[in-house]
Write a protein that holds these residues in place. Sequence first.
Motif, PDB file in Angstrom:
ATOM      1  N   UNK A  63       0.868  -1.155   0.000  1.00 50.80           N
ATOM      2  CA  UNK A  63       0.000   0.000   0.000  1.00 50.80           C
ATOM      3  C   UNK A  63       0.912   1.214   0.000  1.00 50.80           C
ATOM      4  N   UNK A  64       0.688   2.068  -0.948  1.00 49.29           N
ATOM      5  CA  UNK A  64       1.665   3.129  -1.114  1.00 49.29           C
ATOM      6  C   UNK A  64       1.401   4.374  -0.275  1.00 49.29           C
ATOM      7  N   UNK A  65       0.431   4.288   0.639  1.00 51.35           N
ATOM      8  CA  UNK A  65       0.190   5.434   1.519  1.00 51.35           C
ATOM      9  C   UNK A  65       0.225   4.969   2.975  1.00 51.35           C
ATOM     10  N   UNK A  66       0.600   5.879   3.879  1.00 51.80           N
ATOM     11  CA  UNK A  66       0.697   5.504   5.292  1.00 51.80           C
ATOM     12  C   UNK A  66      -0.657   5.174   5.904  1.00 51.80           C
ATOM     13  N   UNK A  81       1.533   6.626  15.356  1.00 52.06           N
ATOM     14  CA  UNK A  81       2.416   5.877  14.471  1.00 52.06           C
ATOM     15  C   UNK A  81       1.656   5.496  13.213  1.00 52.06           C
ATOM     16  N   UNK A  82       2.229   5.855  12.095  1.00 54.07           N
ATOM     17  CA  UNK A  82       1.688   5.456  10.802  1.00 54.07           C
ATOM     18  C   UNK A  82       2.770   4.654  10.097  1.00 54.07           C
ATOM     19  N   UNK A  83       2.336   3.672   9.320  1.00 49.79           N
ATOM     20  CA  UNK A  83       3.319   2.835   8.647  1.00 49.79           C
ATOM     21  C   UNK A  83       2.933   2.619   7.205  1.00 49.79           C
ATOM     22  N   UNK A  84       3.921   2.423   6.382  1.00 50.00           N
ATOM     23  CA  UNK A  84       3.642   2.069   4.990  1.00 50.00           C
ATOM     24  C   UNK A  84       4.741   1.179   4.439  1.00 50.00           C
ATOM     25  N   UNK A  85       4.370   0.423   3.424  1.00 48.99           N
ATOM     26  CA  UNK A  85       5.349  -0.374   2.699  1.00 48.99           C
ATOM     27  C   UNK A  85       5.541   0.287   1.344  1.00 48.99           C
ATOM     28  N   UNK A  86       6.753   0.399   0.935  1.00 43.33           N
ATOM     29  CA  UNK A  86       7.020   1.017  -0.361  1.00 43.33           C
ATOM     30  C   UNK A  86       6.546   0.114  -1.500  1.00 43.33           C
ATOM     31  N   UNK A  87       5.740   0.680  -2.368  1.00 47.83           N
ATOM     32  CA  UNK A  87       5.385  -0.002  -3.606  1.00 47.83           C
ATOM     33  C   UNK A  87       6.184   0.684  -4.710  1.00 47.83           C
ATOM     34  N   UNK A  88       7.238  -0.006  -5.107  1.00 47.82           N
ATOM     35  CA  UNK A  88       8.193   0.590  -6.041  1.00 47.82           C
ATOM     36  C   UNK A  88       7.535   0.983  -7.366  1.00 47.82           C
ATOM     37  N   UNK A 128      13.252   4.886  -5.714  1.00 47.11           N
ATOM     38  CA  UNK A 128      11.863   5.114  -5.327  1.00 47.11           C
ATOM     39  C   UNK A 128      11.729   5.338  -3.812  1.00 47.11           C
ATOM     40  N   UNK A 129      12.626   4.729  -3.038  1.00 47.35           N
ATOM     41  CA  UNK A 129      12.617   4.996  -1.597  1.00 47.35           C
ATOM     42  C   UNK A 129      12.923   6.467  -1.354  1.00 47.35           C
ATOM     43  N   UNK A 130      13.904   6.976  -2.081  1.00 50.75           N
ATOM     44  CA  UNK A 130      14.253   8.391  -1.947  1.00 50.75           C
ATOM     45  C   UNK A 130      13.114   9.270  -2.422  1.00 50.75           C
ATOM     46  N   UNK A 131      12.506   8.866  -3.533  1.00 49.78           N
ATOM     47  CA  UNK A 131      11.384   9.609  -4.087  1.00 49.78           C
ATOM     48  C   UNK A 131      10.248   9.689  -3.058  1.00 49.78           C
ATOM     49  N   UNK A 132       9.955   8.549  -2.438  1.00 48.34           N
ATOM     50  CA  UNK A 132       8.873   8.490  -1.457  1.00 48.34           C
ATOM     51  C   UNK A 132       9.219   9.362  -0.249  1.00 48.34           C
ATOM     52  N   UNK A 144       7.995  13.335  12.292  1.00 46.64           N
ATOM     53  CA  UNK A 144       9.191  12.514  12.146  1.00 46.64           C
ATOM     54  C   UNK A 144       8.943  11.451  11.083  1.00 46.64           C
ATOM     55  N   UNK A 145       9.872  11.337  10.162  1.00 49.90           N
ATOM     56  CA  UNK A 145       9.802  10.293   9.134  1.00 49.90           C
ATOM     57  C   UNK A 145      10.962   9.334   9.365  1.00 49.90           C
ATOM     58  N   UNK A 146      10.636   8.070   9.604  1.00 45.88           N
ATOM     59  CA  UNK A 146      11.698   7.076   9.780  1.00 45.88           C
ATOM     60  C   UNK A 146      11.762   6.239   8.513  1.00 45.88           C
ATOM     61  N   UNK A 147      12.926   6.184   7.912  1.00 46.65           N
ATOM     62  CA  UNK A 147      13.075   5.523   6.620  1.00 46.65           C
ATOM     63  C   UNK A 147      13.929   4.269   6.740  1.00 46.65           C
ATOM     64  N   UNK A 148      13.368   3.189   6.282  1.00 43.09           N
ATOM     65  CA  UNK A 148      14.082   1.928   6.151  1.00 43.09           C
ATOM     66  C   UNK A 148      14.712   1.962   4.755  1.00 43.09           C
ATOM     67  N   UNK A 149      15.787   1.230   4.534  1.00 46.77           N
ATOM     68  CA  UNK A 149      16.377   1.237   3.187  1.00 46.77           C
ATOM     69  C   UNK A 149      16.352  -0.173   2.596  1.00 46.77           C
TER      70      UNK A 149
END
Length: 371
Positions: A63-66, A81-88, A128-132, A144-149
């Motif tokens: 899901x491309x939105x938090x 806390x909001x979470x999302x998974x990157x959809x490349x 796309x991670x950077x883009x997001x 606060x945005x926490x980014x996984x790589x």
Amino acid sequence: MDRILADRGVRIIVCCGSGGVGKTTTAAAIALRAAERHGRRTVVLTIDPARRLAQSLGLTELDNTPRQVKGIDAEESGGELHAMMLDMKRTFDEVVLAHTDPARATEIFANPFYQAMSSTFSGTQEYMAMEKLGQLHARGEWDLIVVDTPPSRSALDFLDAPARLSRFLDGRMLRLLLAPARAGGRSMFSLVTASLGMFSRVVQKVLGAQLLTDLGGFVAALDSMFGGFRQRAEQTYRILQARETAFLLVAAPEPDAVREAAYFAKRLGEERMPLAGLVLNRVHRTTVEGLSAEQSLAAADELDRAGGNEATADALRIHAALAEQAVREQRVAAVFTDAHPSVPTVEVAAQPADVHDVDGLRTVGDALSRP
Ligand SMILES: Nc1ncnc2c1ncn2[C@@H]1O[C@H](COP(=O)(O)OP(=O)(O)OP(=O)(O)O)[C@@H](O)[C@H]1O
Ligand SMILES: [Mg+2]
């Protein structure tokens, strides 16, 4: 970690490290703690989280939105806390839509090269991670945005891949390959264009004319967006250099991971990107600090000789093995800490099982914040 999370000036935390060291776990644990303990409106951008962890965060599909994570303990702090998974692929589609008109976009989406590249091209995930991250940051709704790589072999890929990809999208090389004739008439004729011409004829023979037309169409369609891609990658790069960003390096106490972390730290320095600390994840510690491996083994042997309790001798031997491992891990970690003495380091113990629920994340969060 609490010091970093309490600093409201820190708005972005990026968790980097080589494959499998615990980046996703660390990112989720930090985000949870930021929401629960520090009352921050936090979003965590995860990439390929393990299925069970995703489920615990309420992420059941890509899901491309938090989405807000329910059932956390943030009533008192007022955090979220909001979470999302990157959809490349969808992120790539969004970028295309943002940079071109709908007709062009449809043409691009239908192109087989675009389809292949947006879902598999190496480097696309990093880009796309950077883009997001750029998108989330631009919205301005997060504390606060926490980014996984991405699970790259090398941590450096996160920094390098976007530039590599935008160079590719820049298409200069591709255009040369596809249209050497356009380079000019006979006067422009050089060995280079001659061999390129030969190359594209060979390519045409091998791949077929249709494919080459597709590739040509792809490059031409992307042509209109080159500036956009570049500009956005550069913008995000600047965000990463800003004072509001904190990079966290995650490493396992293993030679390769620690060496990789040391390279990455050096690189961050060169890029003038702020390194906030090293997380040494999955370390082994004994609970009886004063008892060395040698002492423990000697005591076990003594017990055996004296016909003492077998279970006690076994426990002593297990302790000895753990103590040895702890010493070995400290030696490995020293490769980093000696080279970067000013970088704060925190250790997270290897948990008895995978970390896949909110409680597990809390335990990791506590470890990250132990003074
Ligand atoms: N401290 C820990 N103790 C025990 N298990 C852990 C610990 N940290 C992480 N794990 C487990 O190790 C596995 C890998 O962790 P994680 O997915 O966070 O790594 P990653 O760096 O994101 O990997 P990738 O590079 O593949 O994205 C997961 O199953 C996770 O639950
Ligand atoms: Mg991961």
